[in-house]
Write a protein that holds these residues in place. Structure first.
Motif, PDB file in Angstrom:
ATOM      1  N   PRO A   1      38.025 -19.025  -7.028  1.00  0.00           N
ATOM      2  CA  PRO A   1      38.892 -18.413  -6.015  1.00  0.00           C
ATOM      3  C   PRO A   1      40.371 -18.641  -6.307  1.00  0.00           C
ATOM      4  O   PRO A   1      40.777 -19.728  -6.731  1.00  0.00           O
ATOM      5  N   VAL A   2      41.163 -17.606  -6.079  1.00  0.00           N
ATOM      6  CA  VAL A   2      42.613 -17.660  -6.253  1.00  0.00           C
ATOM      7  C   VAL A   2      43.251 -17.618  -4.869  1.00  0.00           C
ATOM      8  O   VAL A   2      42.932 -16.738  -4.053  1.00  0.00           O
ATOM      9  N   LEU A   3      44.152 -18.569  -4.584  1.00  0.00           N
ATOM     10  CA  LEU A   3      44.773 -18.684  -3.261  1.00  0.00           C
ATOM     11  C   LEU A   3      46.237 -18.274  -3.314  1.00  0.00           C
ATOM     12  O   LEU A   3      47.005 -18.769  -4.134  1.00  0.00           O
ATOM     13  N   LEU A   4      46.621 -17.370  -2.412  1.00  0.00           N
ATOM     14  CA  LEU A   4      48.013 -16.955  -2.251  1.00  0.00           C
ATOM     15  C   LEU A   4      48.458 -17.264  -0.829  1.00  0.00           C
ATOM     16  O   LEU A   4      47.858 -16.785   0.133  1.00  0.00           O
ATOM     17  N   SER A   5      49.509 -18.066  -0.694  1.00  0.00           N
ATOM     18  CA  SER A   5      50.093 -18.362   0.617  1.00  0.00           C
ATOM     19  C   SER A   5      51.205 -17.366   0.919  1.00  0.00           C
ATOM     20  O   SER A   5      52.048 -17.082   0.063  1.00  0.00           O
ATOM     21  N   ILE A   6      51.201 -16.806   2.144  1.00  0.00           N
ATOM     22  CA  ILE A   6      52.291 -15.944   2.608  1.00  0.00           C
ATOM     23  C   ILE A   6      52.901 -16.597   3.847  1.00  0.00           C
ATOM     24  O   ILE A   6      52.192 -17.050   4.726  1.00  0.00           O
ATOM     25  N   GLY A   7      54.210 -16.663   3.883  1.00  0.00           N
ATOM     26  CA  GLY A   7      54.875 -17.376   4.977  1.00  0.00           C
ATOM     27  C   GLY A   7      56.015 -16.586   5.583  1.00  0.00           C
ATOM     28  O   GLY A   7      55.911 -15.377   5.820  1.00  0.00           O
ATOM     29  N   ALA A   8      57.136 -17.266   5.822  1.00  0.00           N
ATOM     30  CA  ALA A   8      58.318 -16.620   6.382  1.00  0.00           C
ATOM     31  C   ALA A   8      59.515 -17.558   6.224  1.00  0.00           C
ATOM     32  O   ALA A   8      59.358 -18.786   6.199  1.00  0.00           O
ATOM     33  N   ILE A   9      60.691 -16.959   6.116  1.00  0.00           N
ATOM     34  CA  ILE A   9      61.963 -17.682   6.187  1.00  0.00           C
ATOM     35  C   ILE A   9      62.703 -17.069   7.362  1.00  0.00           C
ATOM     36  O   ILE A   9      63.237 -15.955   7.268  1.00  0.00           O
ATOM     37  N   GLU A  10      62.697 -17.759   8.491  1.00  0.00           N
ATOM     38  CA  GLU A  10      63.258 -17.202   9.712  1.00  0.00           C
ATOM     39  C   GLU A  10      63.651 -18.330  10.665  1.00  0.00           C
ATOM     40  O   GLU A  10      63.206 -19.468  10.522  1.00  0.00           O
ATOM     41  N   GLN A  11      64.473 -17.980  11.631  1.00  0.00           N
ATOM     42  CA  GLN A  11      64.922 -18.969  12.603  1.00  0.00           C
ATOM     43  C   GLN A  11      63.745 -19.611  13.328  1.00  0.00           C
ATOM     44  O   GLN A  11      62.732 -18.963  13.617  1.00  0.00           O
ATOM     45  N   HIS A  12      63.879 -20.894  13.606  1.00  0.00           N
ATOM     46  CA  HIS A  12      62.893 -21.631  14.402  1.00  0.00           C
ATOM     47  C   HIS A  12      63.621 -22.489  15.436  1.00  0.00           C
ATOM     48  O   HIS A  12      63.506 -23.719  15.447  1.00  0.00           O
ATOM     49  N   GLY A  13      64.368 -21.791  16.303  1.00  0.00           N
ATOM     50  CA  GLY A  13      65.107 -22.498  17.328  1.00  0.00           C
ATOM     51  C   GLY A  13      66.231 -23.335  16.721  1.00  0.00           C
ATOM     52  O   GLY A  13      66.602 -23.178  15.558  1.00  0.00           O
ATOM     53  N   ALA A  14      66.750 -24.252  17.516  1.00  0.00           N
ATOM     54  CA  ALA A  14      67.865 -25.088  17.066  1.00  0.00           C
ATOM     55  C   ALA A  14      67.401 -26.379  16.406  1.00  0.00           C
ATOM     56  O   ALA A  14      68.216 -27.110  15.846  1.00  0.00           O
ATOM     57  N   HIS A  15      66.089 -26.663  16.468  1.00  0.00           N
ATOM     58  CA  HIS A  15      65.628 -27.983  16.023  1.00  0.00           C
ATOM     59  C   HIS A  15      64.784 -27.979  14.756  1.00  0.00           C
ATOM     60  O   HIS A  15      64.540 -29.039  14.181  1.00  0.00           O
ATOM     61  N   LEU A  16      64.334 -26.792  14.298  1.00  0.00           N
ATOM     62  CA  LEU A  16      63.503 -26.716  13.101  1.00  0.00           C
ATOM     63  C   LEU A  16      64.185 -25.872  12.026  1.00  0.00           C
ATOM     64  O   LEU A  16      64.938 -24.945  12.335  1.00  0.00           O
ATOM     65  N   PRO A  17      63.894 -26.138  10.748  1.00  0.00           N
ATOM     66  CA  PRO A  17      64.516 -25.382   9.659  1.00  0.00           C
ATOM     67  C   PRO A  17      63.938 -23.979   9.548  1.00  0.00           C
ATOM     68  O   PRO A  17      62.820 -23.707  10.007  1.00  0.00           O
ATOM     69  N   VAL A  18      64.685 -23.087   8.906  1.00  0.00           N
ATOM     70  CA  VAL A  18      64.238 -21.703   8.771  1.00  0.00           C
ATOM     71  C   VAL A  18      63.025 -21.589   7.841  1.00  0.00           C
ATOM     72  O   VAL A  18      62.337 -20.562   7.835  1.00  0.00           O
ATOM     73  N   GLU A  19      62.728 -22.605   7.062  1.00  0.00           N
ATOM     74  CA  GLU A  19      61.559 -22.561   6.171  1.00  0.00           C
ATOM     75  C   GLU A  19      60.286 -23.074   6.842  1.00  0.00           C
ATOM     76  O   GLU A  19      59.266 -23.281   6.165  1.00  0.00           O
ATOM     77  N   THR A  20      60.284 -23.254   8.146  1.00  0.00           N
ATOM     78  CA  THR A  20      59.145 -23.867   8.832  1.00  0.00           C
ATOM     79  C   THR A  20      57.806 -23.234   8.470  1.00  0.00           C
ATOM     80  O   THR A  20      56.858 -23.926   8.077  1.00  0.00           O
ATOM     81  N   ASP A  21      57.685 -21.918   8.601  1.00  0.00           N
ATOM     82  CA  ASP A  21      56.404 -21.268   8.311  1.00  0.00           C
ATOM     83  C   ASP A  21      56.026 -21.425   6.844  1.00  0.00           C
ATOM     84  O   ASP A  21      54.861 -21.683   6.514  1.00  0.00           O
ATOM     85  N   ALA A  22      57.002 -21.245   5.953  1.00  0.00           N
ATOM     86  CA  ALA A  22      56.735 -21.406   4.528  1.00  0.00           C
ATOM     87  C   ALA A  22      56.354 -22.846   4.210  1.00  0.00           C
ATOM     88  O   ALA A  22      55.435 -23.103   3.422  1.00  0.00           O
ATOM     89  N   LEU A  23      57.040 -23.782   4.832  1.00  0.00           N
ATOM     90  CA  LEU A  23      56.750 -25.204   4.631  1.00  0.00           C
ATOM     91  C   LEU A  23      55.316 -25.532   5.032  1.00  0.00           C
ATOM     92  O   LEU A  23      54.594 -26.227   4.297  1.00  0.00           O
ATOM     93  N   ILE A  24      54.900 -25.040   6.190  1.00  0.00           N
ATOM     94  CA  ILE A  24      53.541 -25.307   6.679  1.00  0.00           C
ATOM     95  C   ILE A  24      52.510 -24.668   5.746  1.00  0.00           C
ATOM     96  O   ILE A  24      51.494 -25.279   5.402  1.00  0.00           O
ATOM     97  N   GLY A  25      52.766 -23.430   5.306  1.00  0.00           N
ATOM     98  CA  GLY A  25      51.836 -22.770   4.399  1.00  0.00           C
ATOM     99  C   GLY A  25      51.710 -23.499   3.071  1.00  0.00           C
ATOM    100  O   GLY A  25      50.600 -23.659   2.538  1.00  0.00           O
ATOM    101  N   ARG A  26      52.843 -23.958   2.521  1.00  0.00           N
ATOM    102  CA  ARG A  26      52.797 -24.711   1.255  1.00  0.00           C
ATOM    103  C   ARG A  26      52.058 -26.022   1.433  1.00  0.00           C
ATOM    104  O   ARG A  26      51.322 -26.466   0.539  1.00  0.00           O
ATOM    105  N   TYR A  27      52.245 -26.653   2.570  1.00  0.00           N
ATOM    106  CA  TYR A  27      51.575 -27.927   2.842  1.00  0.00           C
ATOM    107  C   TYR A  27      50.060 -27.758   2.816  1.00  0.00           C
ATOM    108  O   TYR A  27      49.350 -28.538   2.169  1.00  0.00           O
ATOM    109  N   PHE A  28      49.556 -26.731   3.499  1.00  0.00           N
ATOM    110  CA  PHE A  28      48.105 -26.524   3.514  1.00  0.00           C
ATOM    111  C   PHE A  28      47.596 -26.104   2.137  1.00  0.00           C
ATOM    112  O   PHE A  28      46.500 -26.517   1.726  1.00  0.00           O
ATOM    113  N   SER A  29      48.364 -25.310   1.402  1.00  0.00           N
ATOM    114  CA  SER A  29      47.971 -24.956   0.038  1.00  0.00           C
ATOM    115  C   SER A  29      47.875 -26.198  -0.835  1.00  0.00           C
ATOM    116  O   SER A  29      46.940 -26.343  -1.639  1.00  0.00           O
ATOM    117  N   GLU A  30      48.841 -27.107  -0.677  1.00  0.00           N
ATOM    118  CA  GLU A  30      48.851 -28.339  -1.469  1.00  0.00           C
ATOM    119  C   GLU A  30      47.648 -29.216  -1.132  1.00  0.00           C
ATOM    120  O   GLU A  30      47.016 -29.795  -2.023  1.00  0.00           O
TER     121      GLU A  30
END
Length: 256
Positions: free
Chosen positions: A19-48
């Motif tokens: 099986p080949v795994l591809l993570s798709i995420g987002a670079i977008e605002q996450h309020g004033a307290h989280l970085p814009v890479e939040t979705d991408a960060l979470i996706g990379r974490y689970f892929s790792e």
């Protein structure tokens, strides 16, 4: 295994039913307290974590982190592509994977704005390539029952930069969370029957921008109820569920 860390001959020698795994995420605002890479960060974490657990039984290709976030463009820092661009780009990447002979492809999604277009991708690419098995999965959907037990906020408390996402980033990369800027904001729905959150579907869909949904704050939910400990529970539950699903796909490969 990570695709980018292998040589061309090594990739050529891999069993094409892996099986080949591809993570798709987002670079977008996450309020004033989280970085814009939040979705991408979470996706990379689970892929790792999947890579660590499954080793040679899974091949992970580089994440596509800028995806469909037009509904966040009221906020600085958001990057986005059109749905048509997303479909064309991901299709081209998957065409390359399939051209190299791989027959099982998993798309792991970590962004709500990708849900609809990922379904279109699944149906269109799957119909164009009946010789492969194509799967899509979104991290909060694979373990909905366990997450309902973890959720402490009311309906509307888990949506965006919320109890869950804030907990995960507190667990994964606590240095990226500005705790002094955490502020709750329950979603603003024009019609009660269109209300819901990550775990609770509304009776119907009503288009609203994230600015409209969050009263201009960019936060949808109750991040004040987040914690690193809760993030660890979420992370373990999701990882276990993903490993079980991918494990079924691996077993099916071995039966081929």
């Amino acid at each position: 295994m990570k695709w980018v860390e292998l040589t061309s001959p090594q990739l050529g020698a891999i069993d094409k039913s892996t099986p080949v795994l591809l993570s798709i995420g987002a670079i977008e605002q996450h309020g004033a307290h989280l970085p814009v890479e939040t979705d991408a960060l979470i996706g990379r974490y689970f892929s790792e974590r999947l890579d660590q657990r499954l080793g040679d039984n899974l091949l992970v290709i580089p994440q596509l982190s800028i995806c469909c976030s037009r509904h966040h463009m009221d906020f600085p820092g958001t990057l986005t592509v059109k749905h048509e661009t997303f479909l064309a780009y991901v299709t081209d990447v998957l065409e390359a994977v399939v051209a190299h002979g791989f027959r099982k492809v998993i798309i792991l999604n970590s962004h709500g704005g990708n849900l609809g277009v990922a379904q279109v991708l699944l149906e269109r690419f799957g119909m164009d390539h009946p010789e492969i098995d194509l799967f899509t999965m979104t991290w909060w959907n694979v373990v909905r029952e366990q997450l309902l037990d973890i959720q402490e906020s009311e309906c509307g408390g888990v949506g965006h930069a919320c109890e869950f996402e804030t907990s995960l980033v507190q667990h994964i990369a606590p240095e990226l969370v500005d705790g002094s800027k955490i502020k709750d904001q329950l979603p603003v729905f024009k019609y009660h029957w269109a209300g819901g959150d990550m775990l609770h579907a509304g009776k119907a869909m009503h288009h609203r921008t994230m600015g409209e949904l969050t009263d201009g704050t960019g936060t949808f939910g109750r991040p004040s109820m987040a914690s690193a400990e809760k993030g660890a529970r979420i992370a373990d539950s999701v990882t276990d569920a993903l490993c079980a699903i991918v494990g079924d796909i691996i077993e099916d490969r071995e039966a081929d």
